[in-house]
Design a protein around this motif. Structure first.
Motif, PDB file in Angstrom:
ATOM      1  N   GLU B   5       0.806  -1.223   0.000  1.00 40.11           N
ATOM      2  CA  GLU B   5       0.000   0.000   0.000  1.00 40.11           C
ATOM      3  C   GLU B   5       0.833   1.264   0.000  1.00 40.11           C
ATOM      4  OE1 GLU B   5      -3.119  -0.009   2.853  1.00 40.11           O
ATOM      5  OE2 GLU B   5      -3.954  -1.905   2.128  1.00 40.11           O
ATOM      6  N   TRP B   6       1.948   1.168   0.649  1.00 38.60           N
ATOM      7  CA  TRP B   6       2.849   2.298   0.651  1.00 38.60           C
ATOM      8  C   TRP B   6       3.176   2.695  -0.785  1.00 38.60           C
ATOM      9  CZ3 TRP B   6       7.712   2.861  -1.442  1.00 38.60           C
ATOM     10  CH2 TRP B   6       8.406   4.024  -1.083  1.00 38.60           C
ATOM     11  N   HIS B   7       3.416   1.683  -1.607  1.00 39.46           N
ATOM     12  CA  HIS B   7       3.790   1.941  -2.991  1.00 39.46           C
ATOM     13  C   HIS B   7       2.629   2.521  -3.788  1.00 39.46           C
ATOM     14  CE1 HIS B   7       6.588  -1.040  -1.373  1.00 39.46           C
ATOM     15  NE2 HIS B   7       7.471  -0.509  -2.172  1.00 39.46           N
ATOM     16  N   ALA B   8       1.443   2.012  -3.510  1.00 42.05           N
ATOM     17  CA  ALA B   8       0.266   2.515  -4.215  1.00 42.05           C
ATOM     18  C   ALA B   8       0.067   4.005  -3.908  1.00 42.05           C
ATOM     19  CB  ALA B   8      -0.966   1.711  -3.815  1.00 42.05           C
ATOM     20  N   GLU B   9       0.204   4.345  -2.647  1.00 42.91           N
ATOM     21  CA  GLU B   9       0.044   5.746  -2.272  1.00 42.91           C
ATOM     22  C   GLU B   9       1.076   6.611  -2.967  1.00 42.91           C
ATOM     23  OE1 GLU B   9      -2.390   7.298  -0.951  1.00 42.91           O
ATOM     24  OE2 GLU B   9      -3.292   5.293  -0.903  1.00 42.91           O
ATOM     25  N   ALA B  10       2.301   6.117  -2.998  1.00 45.70           N
ATOM     26  CA  ALA B  10       3.375   6.872  -3.641  1.00 45.70           C
ATOM     27  C   ALA B  10       3.034   7.130  -5.107  1.00 45.70           C
ATOM     28  CB  ALA B  10       4.694   6.110  -3.530  1.00 45.70           C
ATOM     29  N   LEU B  11       2.441   6.117  -5.734  1.00 47.20           N
ATOM     30  CA  LEU B  11       2.029   6.265  -7.134  1.00 47.20           C
ATOM     31  C   LEU B  11       1.073   7.442  -7.285  1.00 47.20           C
ATOM     32  CD1 LEU B  11       0.726   3.284  -9.299  1.00 47.20           C
ATOM     33  CD2 LEU B  11       2.205   5.178  -9.927  1.00 47.20           C
ATOM     34  N   ARG B  12       0.045   7.430  -6.475  1.00 42.04           N
ATOM     35  CA  ARG B  12      -0.941   8.503  -6.572  1.00 42.04           C
ATOM     36  C   ARG B  12      -0.333   9.841  -6.223  1.00 42.04           C
ATOM     37  NH1 ARG B  12      -6.141   7.169  -3.280  1.00 42.04           N
ATOM     38  NH2 ARG B  12      -6.860   9.134  -4.202  1.00 42.04           N
ATOM     39  N   GLY B  13       0.506   9.806  -5.189  1.00 43.62           N
ATOM     40  CA  GLY B  13       1.135  11.055  -4.758  1.00 43.62           C
ATOM     41  C   GLY B  13       1.908  11.724  -5.874  1.00 43.62           C
ATOM     42  N   LYS B  14       2.430  10.913  -6.792  1.00 52.01           N
ATOM     43  CA  LYS B  14       3.214  11.497  -7.880  1.00 52.01           C
ATOM     44  C   LYS B  14       2.352  11.833  -9.083  1.00 52.01           C
ATOM     45  CE  LYS B  14       7.439   9.335  -6.306  1.00 52.01           C
ATOM     46  NZ  LYS B  14       8.857   9.143  -6.594  1.00 52.01           N
ATOM     47  N   GLY B  15       1.029  11.740  -8.915  1.00 47.10           N
ATOM     48  CA  GLY B  15       0.137  12.187  -9.977  1.00 47.10           C
ATOM     49  C   GLY B  15      -0.233  11.138 -11.012  1.00 47.10           C
ATOM     50  N   TYR B  16       0.028   9.874 -10.714  1.00 51.97           N
ATOM     51  CA  TYR B  16      -0.366   8.827 -11.653  1.00 51.97           C
ATOM     52  C   TYR B  16      -1.637   8.154 -11.164  1.00 51.97           C
ATOM     53  CZ  TYR B  16       4.229   9.494 -13.665  1.00 51.97           C
ATOM     54  OH  TYR B  16       5.326  10.049 -14.270  1.00 51.97           O
ATOM     55  N   ARG B  17      -2.380   7.598 -12.084  1.00 55.47           N
ATOM     56  CA  ARG B  17      -3.633   6.958 -11.710  1.00 55.47           C
ATOM     57  C   ARG B  17      -3.403   5.625 -11.023  1.00 55.47           C
ATOM     58  NH1 ARG B  17      -7.574   7.785 -16.823  1.00 55.47           N
ATOM     59  NH2 ARG B  17      -7.475  10.058 -16.900  1.00 55.47           N
ATOM     60  N   LEU B  18      -4.249   5.380 -10.027  1.00 56.09           N
ATOM     61  CA  LEU B  18      -4.148   4.126  -9.299  1.00 56.09           C
ATOM     62  C   LEU B  18      -5.187   3.156  -9.859  1.00 56.09           C
ATOM     63  CD1 LEU B  18      -2.678   2.681  -7.215  1.00 56.09           C
ATOM     64  CD2 LEU B  18      -4.077   3.746  -5.450  1.00 56.09           C
ATOM     65  N   THR B  19      -4.823   2.491 -10.916  1.00 59.92           N
ATOM     66  CA  THR B  19      -5.773   1.584 -11.569  1.00 59.92           C
ATOM     67  C   THR B  19      -5.731   0.218 -10.908  1.00 59.92           C
ATOM     68  OG1 THR B  19      -4.131   0.760 -13.124  1.00 59.92           O
ATOM     69  CG2 THR B  19      -5.319   2.745 -13.743  1.00 59.92           C
ATOM     70  N   PRO B  20      -6.819  -0.551 -11.058  1.00 57.54           N
ATOM     71  CA  PRO B  20      -6.846  -1.903 -10.489  1.00 57.54           C
ATOM     72  C   PRO B  20      -5.668  -2.736 -10.980  1.00 57.54           C
ATOM     73  CG  PRO B  20      -8.978  -1.319 -11.435  1.00 57.54           C
ATOM     74  CD  PRO B  20      -8.068  -0.191 -11.735  1.00 57.54           C
ATOM     75  N   GLN B  21      -5.320  -2.583 -12.238  1.00 62.24           N
ATOM     76  CA  GLN B  21      -4.210  -3.355 -12.787  1.00 62.24           C
ATOM     77  C   GLN B  21      -2.905  -3.063 -12.051  1.00 62.24           C
ATOM     78  OE1 GLN B  21      -6.480  -1.670 -14.443  1.00 62.24           O
ATOM     79  NE2 GLN B  21      -7.116  -2.733 -16.316  1.00 62.24           N
ATOM     80  N   ARG B  22      -2.662  -1.791 -11.802  1.00 58.34           N
ATOM     81  CA  ARG B  22      -1.430  -1.428 -11.099  1.00 58.34           C
ATOM     82  C   ARG B  22      -1.449  -1.942  -9.675  1.00 58.34           C
ATOM     83  NH1 ARG B  22      -0.813   4.727 -13.549  1.00 58.34           N
ATOM     84  NH2 ARG B  22      -0.087   4.054 -15.610  1.00 58.34           N
ATOM     85  N   VAL B  23      -2.621  -1.845  -9.041  1.00 56.75           N
ATOM     86  CA  VAL B  23      -2.731  -2.362  -7.677  1.00 56.75           C
ATOM     87  C   VAL B  23      -2.442  -3.856  -7.658  1.00 56.75           C
ATOM     88  CG1 VAL B  23      -4.306  -2.790  -5.751  1.00 56.75           C
ATOM     89  CG2 VAL B  23      -4.364  -0.595  -6.950  1.00 56.75           C
TER      90      VAL B  23
END
Lengths: 147, 147
Positions: B5-23
């Motif tokens: 989850e830490w990584h997912a948040e970082a993704l969003r924090g940098k302005g990228y979409r948090l898609t189900p595939q990425r999760v």
DNA sequence: TTAGTTGCAAACGCTTTGCACCCAG
DNA sequence: CTGGGTGCAAAGCGTTTGCAACTAA
């Protein structure tokens, strides 16, 4: 005796045919100080013999590598090749910026290898080893930023 | 908070979409201790969502690698991937025989890196670094013959 | 003579890309 | 709503392989 002739003799000595194609591959490798990509090698040989096939170059390199007459250096995704001179073992450092290649004296890695075998039990195979990074020139040009 | 989850948040924090595939890619990486090949990752994710495309896995890994949320480890020809945990840097040793992967404590390479920078001026990039060789188990099984 | 080697063309495995549709923000 | 992301299909790229013809020994 020219640089590559030692290698040609070794080829025959081990019972393989000494074809013009193989001689040309060895000669091309002998003309260069550093290592060459397959494509460079191919172009080089083609200047002498326009009908050589890429597959032949690959097969020659495969054979020569197996016999330890040439060394395969993995740089990133692709491989590069150079003649082996048994008396001057070394590894490689390749600059990611300018693609220049440098020799790395063996003692650096021998230390590492010895420590790993002793302390961790893992025996690294370092024959095809290379480090990529920044050479001193490019390092200074870039102002030392580390990615 | 779960491992990935830490990584997912970082993704969003940098302005990228948090898609189900990425999760799902992140989750799959989080489920394993070591690194995974793209194919393993693909199979794993497919169990949850049968329609994911290999290209999507590749694109996700590319993005995550660029953002330093996952690390790319080159083992031989292909790459393997694992989650980055900034607090536990390490490099890798991969057994050529059994494909087992081991962590290599950073100090081994830090020493080497420091010496190279000082003595040769070359700054190796060791983020994507791995050594291949024989693990102790396979070494003993083979009777210690060195290729 | 004859097994090893070559040229050619096709296949391969991994990775990337173009494009229309779709959905996270 | 809208542009970034996805699925799909096709292409790309370095490398390997099957096969008939050739040639070094």
């Amino acid at each position: 005796m020219a640089k590559h002739e030692w290698h040609a003799e070794a080829l025959r000595g081990k019972g393989y045919r000494l074809t013009p194609q193989r001689v040309m591959v060895l000669a091309a490798l002998g003309k260069r100080e550093g290592h060459m990509s397959v494509e460079e090698l191919y172009e080089q040989v083609r200047r002498q013999y326009a009908y050589i096939d890429l597959a032949t170059v690959y097969r020659s390199l495969q054979l020569l590598t197996k016999l330890h007459l040439v060394a395969e250096i993995r740089a990133g995704t692709t491989s590069r090749y150079e003649l082996v001179h048994p008396e001057q073992r070394h590894h490689h450092m390749v600059c990611e910026e300018c693609s220049a290649a440098f020799d790395l004296p063996p003692h650096y890695l021998d230390d590492l290898k010895a420590r790993l075998v002793q302390e961790v039990g893992f025996e690294p195979h370092m024959e095809h080893f290379s480090l990529s990074g920044l050479c001193s020139k490019c390092r200074h040009a870039q102002g030392g930023d580390v990615s």
